[in-house]
Each structure stands twice: as C-alpha cells, then as structure tokens.
Design a protein around this motif. Structure first.
Motif, PDB file in Angstrom:
ATOM      1  N   ALA A 128      -0.061  12.317   6.853  1.00  0.00           N
ATOM      2  CA  ALA A 128       0.071  11.596   5.401  1.00  0.00           C
ATOM      3  C   ALA A 128      -1.251  11.077   5.061  1.00  0.00           C
ATOM      4  N   LEU A 129      -1.944  10.581   5.924  1.00  0.00           N
ATOM      5  CA  LEU A 129      -3.452  10.015   5.564  1.00  0.00           C
ATOM      6  C   LEU A 129      -4.661  10.949   5.602  1.00  0.00           C
ATOM      7  N   SER A 130      -5.610  10.750   4.535  1.00  0.00           N
ATOM      8  CA  SER A 130      -6.820  11.475   4.817  1.00  0.00           C
ATOM      9  C   SER A 130      -7.706  10.524   5.528  1.00  0.00           C
ATOM     10  N   ASP A 131      -9.090  11.046   5.892  1.00  0.00           N
ATOM     11  CA  ASP A 131     -10.014  10.111   6.672  1.00  0.00           C
ATOM     12  C   ASP A 131     -10.268   8.987   5.878  1.00  0.00           C
ATOM     13  N   PHE A 132     -10.450   8.876   4.853  1.00  0.00           N
ATOM     14  CA  PHE A 132     -10.584   7.584   3.924  1.00  0.00           C
ATOM     15  C   PHE A 132      -9.525   6.668   4.003  1.00  0.00           C
ATOM     16  N   GLU A 133      -8.411   7.347   3.763  1.00  0.00           N
ATOM     17  CA  GLU A 133      -6.991   6.336   3.554  1.00  0.00           C
ATOM     18  C   GLU A 133      -6.769   5.786   5.105  1.00  0.00           C
ATOM     19  N   PHE A 134      -7.341   6.616   6.111  1.00  0.00           N
ATOM     20  CA  PHE A 134      -6.993   5.862   7.501  1.00  0.00           C
ATOM     21  C   PHE A 134      -7.711   4.965   7.628  1.00  0.00           C
ATOM     22  N   ILE A 135      -9.063   4.662   7.358  1.00  0.00           N
ATOM     23  CA  ILE A 135      -9.995   3.529   7.502  1.00  0.00           C
ATOM     24  C   ILE A 135      -9.218   2.489   6.764  1.00  0.00           C
ATOM     25  N   ASN A 176       6.047  -6.540   6.063  1.00  0.00           N
ATOM     26  CA  ASN A 176       6.800  -6.243   7.824  1.00  0.00           C
ATOM     27  C   ASN A 176       6.737  -4.911   8.288  1.00  0.00           C
ATOM     28  N   TYR A 177       6.997  -4.156   7.306  1.00  0.00           N
ATOM     29  CA  TYR A 177       6.977  -2.359   7.763  1.00  0.00           C
ATOM     30  C   TYR A 177       6.046  -1.464   7.174  1.00  0.00           C
ATOM     31  N   LEU A 178       5.855  -0.366   8.124  1.00  0.00           N
ATOM     32  CA  LEU A 178       5.109   0.789   7.911  1.00  0.00           C
ATOM     33  C   LEU A 178       6.361   1.745   7.664  1.00  0.00           C
ATOM     34  N   ILE A 179       6.524   2.426   6.424  1.00  0.00           N
ATOM     35  CA  ILE A 179       7.497   3.394   6.362  1.00  0.00           C
ATOM     36  C   ILE A 179       6.785   4.838   6.026  1.00  0.00           C
ATOM     37  N   ILE A 180       7.286   5.588   6.621  1.00  0.00           N
ATOM     38  CA  ILE A 180       6.608   7.106   6.545  1.00  0.00           C
ATOM     39  C   ILE A 180       7.855   7.808   5.923  1.00  0.00           C
ATOM     40  N   SER A 181       7.712   8.466   4.620  1.00  0.00           N
ATOM     41  CA  SER A 181       8.792   9.185   3.942  1.00  0.00           C
ATOM     42  C   SER A 181       8.288  10.458   3.475  1.00  0.00           C
ATOM     43  N   TYR A 238       0.718  -1.092  -0.145  1.00  0.00           N
ATOM     44  CA  TYR A 238      -0.201   0.010   0.171  1.00  0.00           C
ATOM     45  C   TYR A 238       0.723   1.237  -0.073  1.00  0.00           C
ATOM     46  N   LYS A 239       0.565   1.997  -0.726  1.00  0.00           N
ATOM     47  CA  LYS A 239       1.177   3.648  -0.727  1.00  0.00           C
ATOM     48  C   LYS A 239      -0.010   4.688  -0.561  1.00  0.00           C
ATOM     49  N   SER A 240       0.040   5.535   0.394  1.00  0.00           N
ATOM     50  CA  SER A 240      -0.748   6.604   0.365  1.00  0.00           C
ATOM     51  C   SER A 240      -0.979   7.416  -1.038  1.00  0.00           C
ATOM     52  N   ASN A 241      -1.921   8.255  -0.846  1.00  0.00           N
ATOM     53  CA  ASN A 241      -1.920   9.199  -2.211  1.00  0.00           C
ATOM     54  C   ASN A 241      -1.038  10.258  -2.232  1.00  0.00           C
ATOM     55  N   SER A 242      -0.138  10.450  -3.319  1.00  0.00           N
ATOM     56  CA  SER A 242       0.851  11.651  -3.128  1.00  0.00           C
ATOM     57  C   SER A 242       0.231  12.602  -3.554  1.00  0.00           C
ATOM     58  N   PHE A 243      -0.871  12.786  -4.248  1.00  0.00           N
ATOM     59  CA  PHE A 243      -1.653  13.850  -4.338  1.00  0.00           C
ATOM     60  C   PHE A 243      -2.670  14.287  -3.673  1.00  0.00           C
ATOM     61  N   SER A 244      -2.561  15.069  -2.475  1.00  0.00           N
ATOM     62  CA  SER A 244      -3.132  15.219  -1.422  1.00  0.00           C
ATOM     63  C   SER A 244      -3.757  16.588  -1.495  1.00  0.00           C
TER      64      SER A 244
END
Length: 202
Positions: free
Chosen positions: A140-147, A78-83, A7-13
């Motif tokens: 980094a996460l919107s409300d939708f992405e958080f869920i 295995n990991y959550l990566i915050i970049s 998974y990768k969060s939306n880069s266009f926020s």
C-alpha cells in the motif's frame, strides 16, 4: 467515538494504474486472438490459438485480481488500518503492538530491443513487524509514503502535538515515476490500437 484519521495513503498509485491497464490490455489481446479463430479453419491452428488465448486470459484475470486487492493504509492516534480499496475488508492494528517497519523494493526490468535491460522500482513491499514476532505484508505504500509513515509513527510514539505529513504534488509524483509513466503511456497507445483493430474487425 470513531477515531479521527490522521493519515491516509494515496489511493491513486502507480500499481493501481499498472494492474488496471494490464487487465484491459491482456483482455483486448485475448479478444483479438479469439477473433482470429473465425479466420482459422485448421484444427491445429485453432488449438494453438485457444492455448495462447487462455494464457492472456489468465494474465488479464491476474491483473484484475491484484487490482481488486489494492490496499490503502489509514492511521489514527491509536490504530493502523489496512483496508482494500475495492473490497469491504480491513484490518486494525494497535500502534502499540507494532515493533518496526521495513520496506523491500521489488525490481522490474524492461528492455528496448537488444539493449541491456533497465531496472526500475515501482512495487514496494512493506513489512509491518509486530511485537509478537508476526509480520504483515502490504504493497500500500510507495517509497516516499513509507518514509512519511515511519516519521508519523515516531511522532505518535512521542505523543507530539502536530502530526502533519508531507504529500507529493502531482508534478513531483510524475517526476519521481517518469520512466513508469512513459511505460504506461506506451501501454495506453497499445490499448487504443488494439481497441481500434477489434472495432474495425467486428
């Protein structure tokens, strides 16, 4: 072997656009104010203009700072990566070290004239709470992405075979953020107007 990104969060926020337009808008206002210095020979007027110009420059630099600090989240098995989206820094967190997630909406108010201020939410602070008691904060996460991320984390803990995550379509994204999109359109119109004024006065 490098872990496969599930998974990768939306880069266009929305936040990214707000900070980018904020940087341009405040820079243009500061430029327009500075241009007015040429038409003001009075020393007191110049001091006032310099102060006002400095304030808008601070806002512009603040917007640029937050624009560069925009983060994305990636998840592997295995990991959550915050970049950072524009900076070469990242932080890896083992999934087994994560206790829970929490999200706090940050209200933004705007008013049309003398109407009662309307509250809407564009900025969501996500708290990643670790088992050792430490908290990691990210926007980094919107409300939708958080869920969706929370659902994915539960699947990974249960070691399920499929890790598909729902994504918003462009139309759904615009509809969910309609009030903010309209606000950004107004900012864009102001930017075009100020750019035109600066070009004509140069």
């Amino acid at each position: 072997m490098k872990d496969k990104i599930i998974y990768k969060s939306n880069s266009f926020s929305i936040n990214l656009v707000i900070f980018f337009l904020g940087f341009i808008l405040f820079s243009l206002i500061a430029g327009y104010i500075f241009k007015s210095l040429e038409r003001n020979s009075d020393a007191d007027s110049k001091i006032a203009v310099y102060i006002l110009d400095s304030i808008f420059l601070i806002f512009a630099l603040g917007s640029l700072f937050y624009f560069l600090k925009t983060q994305i989240i990636k998840i592997t098995k295995n990991y959550l990566i915050i970049s950072y989206q524009f900076l070469p820094f990242s932080r890896k967190i083992l999934l087994e070290d994560i206790k829970k997630f929490k999200q706090i909406p940050r209200p933004v108010k705007y008013s049309k004239g003398f109407d009662k201020p309307t509250t809407f939410y564009t900025i969501f602070e996500t708290l990643i709470i670790l088992k050792n008691g430490k908290e990691i904060r990210t926007y980094a996460l919107s409300d939708f992405e958080f869920i969706e991320v929370r659902k994915l984390m539960e699947k990974l803990k249960r070691n399920e075979g499929t890790f598909e995550v729902d994504k918003l379509t462009t139309a759904e994204f615009i509809f969910r953020n309609l009030s903010v999109v309209l606000f950004l359109i107004i900012c864009l119109i102001l930017i075009i107007g100020l750019s035109n004024a600066l070009i004509n006065n140069s």
